[in-house]
Write a protein that holds these residues in place. Structure first.
Motif, PDB file in Angstrom:
ATOM      1  N   ALA A 112      -1.884   2.529  -3.718  1.00  0.00           N
ATOM      2  CA  ALA A 112      -2.335   3.310  -4.871  1.00  0.00           C
ATOM      3  C   ALA A 112      -2.349   2.442  -6.126  1.00  0.00           C
ATOM      4  O   ALA A 112      -3.241   2.566  -6.977  1.00  0.00           O
ATOM      5  CB  ALA A 112      -1.428   4.521  -5.081  1.00  0.00           C
ATOM      6  N   ALA A 113      -1.360   1.540  -6.252  1.00  0.00           N
ATOM      7  CA  ALA A 113      -1.327   0.630  -7.402  1.00  0.00           C
ATOM      8  C   ALA A 113      -2.547  -0.285  -7.384  1.00  0.00           C
ATOM      9  O   ALA A 113      -3.121  -0.590  -8.440  1.00  0.00           O
ATOM     10  CB  ALA A 113      -0.040  -0.196  -7.383  1.00  0.00           C
ATOM     11  N   GLY A 169      -5.447   1.723  -8.521  1.00  0.00           N
ATOM     12  CA  GLY A 169      -5.349   1.899  -9.970  1.00  0.00           C
ATOM     13  C   GLY A 169      -5.748   0.650 -10.725  1.00  0.00           C
ATOM     14  O   GLY A 169      -6.369   0.731 -11.792  1.00  0.00           O
ATOM     15  N   SER A 175      -1.048  -4.597 -12.187  1.00  0.00           N
ATOM     16  CA  SER A 175       0.195  -3.920 -12.560  1.00  0.00           C
ATOM     17  C   SER A 175       1.022  -4.780 -13.515  1.00  0.00           C
ATOM     18  O   SER A 175       1.244  -5.963 -13.268  1.00  0.00           O
ATOM     19  CB  SER A 175       1.018  -3.615 -11.307  1.00  0.00           C
ATOM     20  N   PHE A 178      -1.761   8.774  -4.135  1.00  0.00           N
ATOM     21  CA  PHE A 178      -2.041   8.670  -5.562  1.00  0.00           C
ATOM     22  C   PHE A 178      -0.948   9.338  -6.392  1.00  0.00           C
ATOM     23  O   PHE A 178      -0.444  10.412  -6.031  1.00  0.00           O
ATOM     24  CB  PHE A 178      -3.399   9.293  -5.882  1.00  0.00           C
ATOM     25  N   THR A 179      -0.621   8.726  -7.510  1.00  0.00           N
ATOM     26  CA  THR A 179       0.480   9.194  -8.351  1.00  0.00           C
ATOM     27  C   THR A 179       0.262  10.616  -8.848  1.00  0.00           C
ATOM     28  O   THR A 179       1.199  11.425  -8.875  1.00  0.00           O
ATOM     29  CB  THR A 179       0.658   8.242  -9.557  1.00  0.00           C
ATOM     30  N   GLY A 237      -2.260   4.957  -9.773  1.00  0.00           N
ATOM     31  CA  GLY A 237      -1.261   4.102  -9.141  1.00  0.00           C
ATOM     32  C   GLY A 237       0.104   4.092  -9.786  1.00  0.00           C
ATOM     33  O   GLY A 237       1.035   3.473  -9.263  1.00  0.00           O
ATOM     34  N   SER A 269      -7.893  -0.705  -0.744  1.00  0.00           N
ATOM     35  CA  SER A 269      -6.694   0.135  -0.816  1.00  0.00           C
ATOM     36  C   SER A 269      -6.684   1.209   0.262  1.00  0.00           C
ATOM     37  O   SER A 269      -5.632   1.753   0.608  1.00  0.00           O
ATOM     38  CB  SER A 269      -6.584   0.779  -2.202  1.00  0.00           C
TER      39      SER A 269
END
Length: 452
Positions: free
Chosen positions: A46-47, A50, A72, A247-248, A321, A357
Motif C-alpha cells: 500500500a505504501a 501511495g 515514503s 489501503f490505509t 499507504g 503493488s
C-alpha cells in the motif's frame, strides 16, 4: 552536467520501460521499509501504491518539469509512531496518520502561498551556494552509515545478519563494481541502466552463494532469504500472483469514532513541526536537482508548485499507504549517474509502482533483495548526492574566512549528528545544520558589509 535525455525527451517505449524500472528499484527498498518500521500491520504494498499516487500528483503540480520520484518519508517515522501510540485503537491510529499527513501537507500549502506572493529571491539570498552546497553534500554523507551498514549485511533473523559480514561485503562490492563498469565503460543501454544490471548481477551472485549454503548447511554464505517466496506460493492461489493492498483508508474508516480533540492535538504536535523541517530538505533536494539538470526548478515550474506537489502528493499518498511522501535523494542520484532526466521515466516509474503493488511475486522479490546488494548500489547513489553538493561550492571562494566558517559549521554539525529533540518533535541534523549555516552566513555577511 550534460544529460543524455533531457526533461522533455521521450525515450522509445522498450527503453522507457527499462529506465522506469530502474528509477523504481532505486527508491523501492526505502519506500517499502518505512511501513515495516512503523509496524501496526501497515502494508508495504500500500505504501508503494501511495508513493505512485503521490508522484503523479507532484508531477501534475510541477507541470511535468521536475524529474524526481516521491517515496515514503523517514522524517515522519516518529510522527507516525506517536499517532499510533496516542490512539485508543489501531484503527484510530490509521485515521490519525492520514489526518497527520493532511496537517503536514497543509503546512506546505501555506508556505507555497507565501512563496507565490513573495517570490523566491529571498530564499536564494537566505540560502546561497555557500549554504545550500554543503547542506546537499550533507544529505548524501548522512546516508553513508546506512549504505555501509547494509553493505555488511545479508538477510537478517532477529535483527542479526545470518551470513558472514565478509561475504556480504564481497557481494555488495561485486554489485558496486558492476554498476561502475556499466556506467563508465558501458555503451548505449548498459550505460543508462547500470543500477538494474548491478542489482540483478548482485542478486544472481547472492543466489548462487545461498543455494550452495543451503546445500552444505553453511550459514556464512546464506545471503538471501527465500521464505517470502515460499509464503506467497504455499499454497498457490490467485493471491499468489495478484492481491489488493491493505489501503490505509480502509482500516482508518473504522477508527474515526476514536478521534477526539486531545488526540488531534497530539497528532498536530507530532506532524506539523516536522513539516517545517522537511521544507528545508525540500529546498535542498530541488536545488541539487536543479544543478544536475541545469534548470532552476525554484523559478520554473516554481518553488510554490514543487511545494504544492510535495504537500498534496504527500496527503494523497498517505490516504492510500499511510506514509507521508517526500522527494527521494536516491531518485535524484539516479538522474545524476545515468544522465537521464526524462520526466517520462518518472511517469513510467509511478505507473509501475501502482501496478506492481498488486503483483505479489514482484513485491516478494524486492523484499528478498539482500541489504548488501542495495548497500553496494547506495554507495554510488549517496556518493553522487554528496558530490553534487560539493560541486555547488566549486566557485565559492573558500580562502575567505566567512565562507570557510559557514561550510565548516554545516559539515561538522551535520556529520557530527547534531539533532534537537523536544518531546516527540525531532529537528534532524540536516535541518539543524542548515539553520546554523543560514544564521552564520547572515551574521558574517552583515559584518562584512558593515566593514565595507
Amino acid at each position: 552536467m550534460k544529460m543524455i535525455y533531457g526533461v522533455k525527451d521521450k525515450p522509445k517505449l522498450p527503453a522507457l520501460l527499462v529506465f522506469s524500472l530502474q528509477q523504481l528499484l532505486s527508491i523501492m527498498t526505502a519506500t517499502l521499509v518505512v511501513p515495516v518500521i512503523v509496524g501496526n500491520g501497515m502494508s508495504p504494498a500500500a505504501a508503494l501504491f501511495g508513493a505512485g499516487v503521490g508522484t503523479f500528483v507532484y508531477l501534475l503540480f510541477t507541470k511535468f518539469k521536475s524529474p524526481v520520484f516521491l517515496g515514503s518519508s523517514f522524517a515522519f517515522l516518529p510522527s507516525m509512531s506517536a499517532a499510533f501510540a496516542g490512539a485508543v485503537t489501531v484503527a484510530a491510529g490509521y485515521a490519525g496518520i492520514i489526518i497527520g499527513a493532511i496537517m503536514a501537507g497543509l503546512v506546505y500549502v501555506v508556505i507555497a502561498a507565501a512563496v507565490k506572493f513573495a517570490g523566491v529571491n529571498w530564499i536564494n539570498k537566505l540560502m546561497p551556494p555557500v549554504v545550500i552546497g554543503p547542506t546537499v553534500a550533507l544529505i548524501g554523507l548522512s546516508l553513508t552509515g546506512n549504505a555501509v551498514g547494509d553493505l555488511q549485511s545479508g538477510f537478517k533473523a532477529n535483527d542479526v545478519s545470518v551470513c558472514s559480514p565478509y561475504i556480504a561485503i564481497v557481494v555488495g562490492l561485486f554489485t558496486l563494481t558492476v554498476v561502475m563498469l556499466c556506467s563508465v565503460y558501458g555503451k548505449k543501454m548498459p550505460k543508462l541502466i547500470p543500477f538494474i544490471i548491478g542489482i540483478l548481477s548482485g542478486y544472481a551472485f547472492a543466489s548462487v552463494l545461498t543455494v550452495i549454503g543451503n546445500a552444505t548447511d553453511c550459514d556464512a554464505i546464506k545471503v538471501i532469504n527465500f521464505d517470502g517466496f515460499k509464503a506467497v506460493f504455499d499454497p498457490i492461489t490467485l493471491e499468489s500472483f495478484f492481491a489488493v493492498p491493505d489501503f490505509t483508508f480502509m482500516t482508518a474508516k473504522d477508527g474515526l469514532s476514536g478521534i477526539d480533540g486531545a488526540y488531534l492535538s497530539t497528532v498536530a504536535a507530532a506532524y506539523v513541526p516536522v513539516a517545517f523541517v522537511v521544507f528545508a530538505e525540500h529546498i535542498a533536494d530541488h536545488k541539487n536537482l536543479s544543478s544536475i539538470i541545469e534548470t532552476d526548478l525554484l523559478e520554473e515550474p516554481g518553488l510554490h508548485r514543487t511545494l504544492l506537489g510535495d504537500g498534496v502528493g504527500s496527503m494523497a499518498g498517505a490516504f492510500f499507504g499511510g506514509c507521508p511522501n517526500t522527494t527521494y535523494g536516491e531518485s535524484v542520484g539516479c538522474v545524476a549517474i545515468t544522465k537521464n532526466a526524462s520526466v517520462y521515466s518518472i511517469i513510467g516509474a509511478a505507473a509501475m509502482a501502482l501496478l506492481i503493488s498488486f503483483f505479489t511475486p514482484f513485491v516478494a522479490f524486492v523484499n528478498s533483495i539482500p541489504p548488501c546488494v542495495m548497500g553496494g548500489v547506495c554507495m554510488a547513489l549517496y556518493g553522487f548526492i554528496a558530490v553534487s553538493g560539493l560541486k555547488m561550492i566549486k566557485n565559492v571562494n573558500l580562502d575567505e574566512n566567512k565562507n570557510l566558517f559557514v561550510v565548516s559549521i554545516i559539515l561538522v554539525s551535520g556529520i557530527g549528528g547534531l539533532e534537537l529533540t523536544f518531546g516527540e518533535i525531532k529537528i534532524t541534523k540536516i535541518a539543524v545544520s542548515l539553520i546554523l549555516g543560514i544564521l552564520a552566513n547572515l551574521m558574517l555577511s552583515r559584518g562584512k558589509k558593515e566593514e565595507e
